[in-house]
Design a protein around this motif. Structure first.
Motif, PDB file in Angstrom:
ATOM      1  N   VAL A 127      41.882  47.935  38.979  1.00 32.94           N
ATOM      2  CA  VAL A 127      41.804  46.500  39.217  1.00 32.94           C
ATOM      3  C   VAL A 127      40.726  46.237  40.256  1.00 32.94           C
ATOM      4  O   VAL A 127      40.739  46.836  41.332  1.00 32.94           O
ATOM      5  N   PHE A 128      39.773  45.370  39.923  1.00 30.93           N
ATOM      6  CA  PHE A 128      38.706  45.005  40.839  1.00 30.93           C
ATOM      7  C   PHE A 128      38.654  43.479  40.930  1.00 30.93           C
ATOM      8  O   PHE A 128      38.129  42.820  40.032  1.00 30.93           O
ATOM      9  N   ASP A 129      39.223  42.922  41.985  1.00 28.59           N
ATOM     10  CA  ASP A 129      39.127  41.480  42.252  1.00 28.59           C
ATOM     11  C   ASP A 129      39.467  40.642  41.014  1.00 28.59           C
ATOM     12  O   ASP A 129      38.694  39.786  40.590  1.00 28.59           O
ATOM     13  N   GLY A 130      40.632  40.910  40.436  1.00 27.39           N
ATOM     14  CA  GLY A 130      41.097  40.136  39.295  1.00 27.39           C
ATOM     15  C   GLY A 130      40.700  40.683  37.942  1.00 27.39           C
ATOM     16  O   GLY A 130      41.198  40.227  36.912  1.00 27.39           O
ATOM     17  N   VAL A 131      39.777  41.657  37.925  1.00 26.61           N
ATOM     18  CA  VAL A 131      39.369  42.291  36.661  1.00 26.61           C
ATOM     19  C   VAL A 131      40.211  43.546  36.469  1.00 26.61           C
ATOM     20  O   VAL A 131      40.166  44.462  37.291  1.00 26.61           O
ATOM     21  N   GLN A 132      40.977  43.591  35.402  1.00 24.12           N
ATOM     22  CA  GLN A 132      41.861  44.724  35.115  1.00 24.12           C
ATOM     23  C   GLN A 132      41.258  45.553  33.978  1.00 24.12           C
ATOM     24  O   GLN A 132      40.951  45.011  32.913  1.00 24.12           O
ATOM     25  N   ILE A 133      41.119  46.853  34.226  1.00 26.10           N
ATOM     26  CA  ILE A 133      40.482  47.748  33.258  1.00 26.10           C
ATOM     27  C   ILE A 133      41.428  48.902  32.970  1.00 26.10           C
ATOM     28  O   ILE A 133      41.798  49.642  33.880  1.00 26.10           O
ATOM     29  N   ASP A 134      41.818  49.057  31.712  1.00 26.54           N
ATOM     30  CA  ASP A 134      42.673  50.166  31.288  1.00 26.54           C
ATOM     31  C   ASP A 134      41.796  51.153  30.536  1.00 26.54           C
ATOM     32  O   ASP A 134      41.392  50.905  29.398  1.00 26.54           O
TER      33      ASP A 134
END
Length: 216
Positions: A127-134
């Motif tokens: 998670v980077f400042d509201g960006v979620q990456i799976d």
């Protein structure tokens, strides 16, 4: 992911190249050991290596890589199906072993499994400042809203995410993109970085002028 495919059978190699490309990977395909000498430092994520090649043994090449400290995951591709061969392959440095003939879908699944193992120790969900990456499912969302990415956009985002906090050289990212469809536009990388920023927010990817990009 960026894959190195070392396979001399042109029909099989071409089919695997196209299938893996459609699965969202960058694929550098070679047919001879002589063509891959000096590639130790290239940022490949997985090496797909045929055992028997016209100019030598793929397994011996893998052994040499391991001796030099290269830890890139290796998936051996071979018609050798005896138990002793499987054991020799794994003991010599391969991480997985696939016997020919095989379905390209199985190869792609094994590549994804290797990728999951590579990221498991650090967590596949970022998670980077509201960006979620799976990283395991290739799912991306912004503030809970799913975002669709192209294969090239995902390849760039994955490379930056796996190296979060570190600079990723512009040349490495350009090499990652060049294998998808042979585009030669000088601004291809910048165009796709711009698309990612538009979809995920301008602050996610930082430009280090003249050097490359990073996720802080």
């Amino acid at each position: 992911m960026r894959l190195l495919l070392l396979e001399d059978d042109k029909i099989l190699g071409n089919g695997l190249h196209d299938f893996l490309l459609s699965d969202g990977h960058r694929v550098d395909w070679f047919t001879r050991l002589a063509q891959v000498q000096g590639l130790d430092q290239e940022p490949f994520d997985v090496l797909l290596v045929d055992w028997n090649l016209p100019d030598g043994s793929g397994l011996d090449w893998v052994k040499a890589l391991r001796h030099r400290g290269n830890t890139t995951p290796v998936l051996m591709l071979t018609a050798r199906d005896r138990l002793g061969d499987r054991i020799a392959g794994l003991d010599s440095g391969a991480d997985d072993y696939l016997v020919k003939p095989f379905a390209p879908e199985e190869l792609a699944a094994r590549v994804r499994a290797i990728g999951r193992r590579q990221t498991a120790h650090a967590g596949h969900f970022r998670v980077f400042d509201g960006v979620q990456i799976d990283l395991s499912t290739r799912a991306v969302s912004v503030l809970g809203q799913a975002v669709e990415l192209t294969a090239k956009e995902w390849a760039l985002l994955e490379a930056l995410t796996l190296r979060a906090g570190r600079l990723v050289a512009k040349a490495d990212l350009e090499a990652l993109l060049n294998g998808f469809d042979g585009e030669s536009m000088s601004n291809t990388l910048e165009v796709h970085i711009s698309h990612l920023r538009r979809k995920l927010g301008k602050s996610l990817i930082e430009t280090v002028r003249g050097m490359g990009y990073r996720i802080a």
